[in-house]
Design an enzyme around this catalytic site. Structure first.
Site, PDB file in Angstrom:
ATOM      1  N   ASN A  77     -42.297  -7.954 -47.358  1.00  0.00           N
ATOM      2  CA  ASN A  77     -43.428  -7.185 -46.844  1.00  0.00           C
ATOM      3  C   ASN A  77     -43.012  -6.498 -45.545  1.00  0.00           C
ATOM      4  O   ASN A  77     -41.844  -6.540 -45.157  1.00  0.00           O
ATOM      5  CB  ASN A  77     -44.642  -8.098 -46.627  1.00  0.00           C
ATOM      6  N   LYS A 136     -26.015  -8.841 -59.567  1.00  0.00           N
ATOM      7  CA  LYS A 136     -26.907  -7.691 -59.433  1.00  0.00           C
ATOM      8  C   LYS A 136     -27.374  -7.221 -60.807  1.00  0.00           C
ATOM      9  O   LYS A 136     -26.574  -7.047 -61.727  1.00  0.00           O
ATOM     10  CB  LYS A 136     -26.190  -6.548 -58.715  1.00  0.00           C
ATOM     11  N   PHE A 159     -53.455 -16.932 -39.721  1.00  0.00           N
ATOM     12  CA  PHE A 159     -53.823 -15.523 -39.770  1.00  0.00           C
ATOM     13  C   PHE A 159     -54.312 -15.176 -41.161  1.00  0.00           C
ATOM     14  O   PHE A 159     -53.864 -15.759 -42.160  1.00  0.00           O
ATOM     15  CB  PHE A 159     -52.615 -14.637 -39.433  1.00  0.00           C
TER      16      PHE A 159
END
Length: 387
Positions: free
Chosen positions: A203, A282, A317
Site C-alpha cells: 500500500n 519470477k 488506527f
C-alpha cells in the site's frame, strides 16, 4: 526534550569542526529553539563572530564583542541548556580546571542549568588518559557527553574524535538524555506480501504519522521500540528499531516485545491478505490470465488485545473512505482498544506521504471530531490522550 522555545547557548571552541556549528545552529532554529553563541578566541580564527551573529540574530559573546563585564552571567542565566560543540582538548581542560579564561568557559562556570559537551579532536588526543579523565570528571558532575564519531579526521588520521553530524547532535538534544521510565511499542510503515521474488502486495503508507508519534514520545522521555515495515519516514537513532517486511514477521516481533510496553500503537498499514503460495521464481509475463489465491495475514491488533497485560494501553488506527466517523465508532465499540484514531486517504495536501492528515480521535472518556491537521499535531494530541 521539546526544543520548542527552548533557549540554547551554543559554545564554540577552536578546531576545523567549528564551521559545522553553523549548520547545528540552523538545525536547532529549525526545531524552534532560540540560540545564542559564546566562543573562544581560537574558534573565531575559524569562523568569525559576525557569521554567528547573523545566523542567530543575537549578539555573539566573544572576547572583543562583549557588551558588558557580566555577559557571561547574562547569557548563562538566559539559557535553559548549554552545549559546547565542538569542544577541543584544551577547552575540556579549561572546563575541568575552572579557569574561566574566556567567554566559553566563563559561561560554563556561570551556567546553573543543563550542560552538554561534544568533544572533537585527533584520535590519539581523544584516547589520551588526560582527555578521558577530563570527560569522566564532567560526566561525574552531571554534564552530558555526546561521543564523537569514528572516521577520517581533518589531519588525515582515521579513528574516534570526528565531530558528529549536526543532525545527530540535534537529535540527541531533542530525543536523548532522558532516563526512560515508560515504554512505547509502535508499528509503522507498510508491509509487503510476496507474490514472487520481485512482486508483492502492499500500500501507499509512508510511515510519517508513525514517525511523528515516535518522536513525540521520545521528546517526553519515553523509551520507544519501533517495529518498522518498508517506509520513507526516518526515525532518530534514539528509537530502538526492528525492521520487518511482511505481516507475519511484524506479528512475531510485536508479540515478542509486547510485555515490555506500557502503550502499544498500531500505526503500520498491514496488508490484510497475502498470496497463499508465493512463487519461488519470477512469474513470466505471458499475458495469460493469472489467478492469485489469497489468505488472511495475522491480525496483529487482535493478537495484542488477547495478550494485553494489566495497565497496558492499546491504540489503533482506522482508515475510512466513507462514513468515516460512523464506521470508526463501530470499530471502537467492538474492538477492545483504548484509543482509536480514524483518518482518511490522501486528499489534496494531506494523507499518504504528506505532513498533514484528516483525522479524529476516539477515546473512552474524550473524543476529537474529524478535522484537518498536521501529523505532528496528531502525535501531540495522542500523547495527551494516552499518557
Amino acid at each position: 526534550m521539546n526544543l520548542l522555545g527552548k533557549k540554547i547557548l551554543l559554545g564554540i571552541t577552536g578546531g576545523i569542526a567549528a564551521y559545522k556549528a553553523c549548520e547545528l545552529l540552523r538545525l536547532l532554529q529549525k526545531r524552534h529553539a532560540l540560540v545564542r553563541v559564546a566562543m573562544t578566541d581560537e574558534a573565531a580564527k575559524f569562523v568569525g563572530p559576525t557569521t554567528f551573529a547573523a545566523l542567530s540574530n543575537f549578539p555573539v559573546y566573544a572576547k572583543n564583542t562583549a557588551s558588558s563585564s557580566i555577559q557571561h552571567i547574562d547569557y548563562a542565566q538566559w539559557a535553559d541548556v548549554y552545549i559546547i560543540a565542538p569542544c577541543s582538548a584544551t577547552s575540556l581542560a579549561r572546563l575541568v580546571s575552572g579557569t574561566g579564561e574566556e567567554p566559553m568557559s566563563l559561561c560554563f562556570l556561570a551556567m546553573p542549568g543543563e550542560k552538554w559537551v561534544v568533544p572533537a579532536m585527533n584520535s590519539v588526543m581523544y584516547s589520551s588518559p588526560a582527555v578521558q579523565r577530563n570527560l569522566q570528571t564532567l560526566r561525574s558532575w552531571g554534564v552530558k557527553v555526546i561521543e564523537p564519531a569514528i572516521g577520517r579526521l581533518a589531519c588525515g588520521a582515521e579513528g574516534p574524535g570526528k565531530f558528529p553530524e549536526p543532525e545527530d547532535i540535534a537529535d540527541e538534544l531533542e530525543f536523548g538524555g532522558a532516563n526512560a521510565k515508560k515504554t512505547l511499542l509502535i508499528t509503522l510503515g507498510r508491509t509487503q506480501e510476496a507474490i514472487d521474488p520481485v512482486r508483492y502486495i502492499s500500500n501507499h503508507s509512508s510511515g510519517k504519522t508513525g514517525e511523528a508519534i515516535a518522536k513525540e514520545f521520545l521528546r517526553e522521555g519515553w523509551r520507544v521500540l519501533a517495529v518498522c515495515g518498508p517506509m520513507e519516514a526516518k526515525l532518530p537513532k534514539q528509537c530502538e528499531k526492528i525492521e520487518v517486511r511482511d505481516a507475519e514477521s511484524m506479528n512475531k516481533a510485536v508479540l515478542k516485545m509486547q510485555p515490555k510496553a506500557d502503550i502499544i500503537v498500531h500505526c503500520a498499514a498491514v496488508a490484510d491478505y497475502r498470496p497463499k503460495q508465493a512463487a519461488s521464481q519470477k512469474i513470466k509475463n505471458s499475458r495469460a490470465v493469472q489467478k492469485l489465491e489469497l489468505e488472511e495475514t495475522p491480525n496483529i491488533l487482535s493478537n495484542t488485545i488477547k495478550n494485553k497485560k494489566k495497565g497496558q494501553k492499546i491504540i489503533s488506527f482506522a482508515l475510512e473512505t466513507e462514513n468515516a466517523l460512523e464506521n470508526a465508532k463501530k470499530k471502537f465499540k467492538n474492538g477492545g482498544i483504548d484509543i482509536l484514531i480514524v483518518n482518511t486517504p490522501a486528499n489534496g495536501n494531506g494523507g499518504f506521504g504528506k505532513d498533514f492528515v484528516e483525522y479524529g480521535i476516539l477515546a473512552k472518556n474524550n473524543s476529537k471530531e474529524i478535522a484537518f491537521g498536521s501529523k505532528e499535531g496528531l502525535a501531540q494530541q495522542l500523547f495527551e490522550y494516552a499518557k
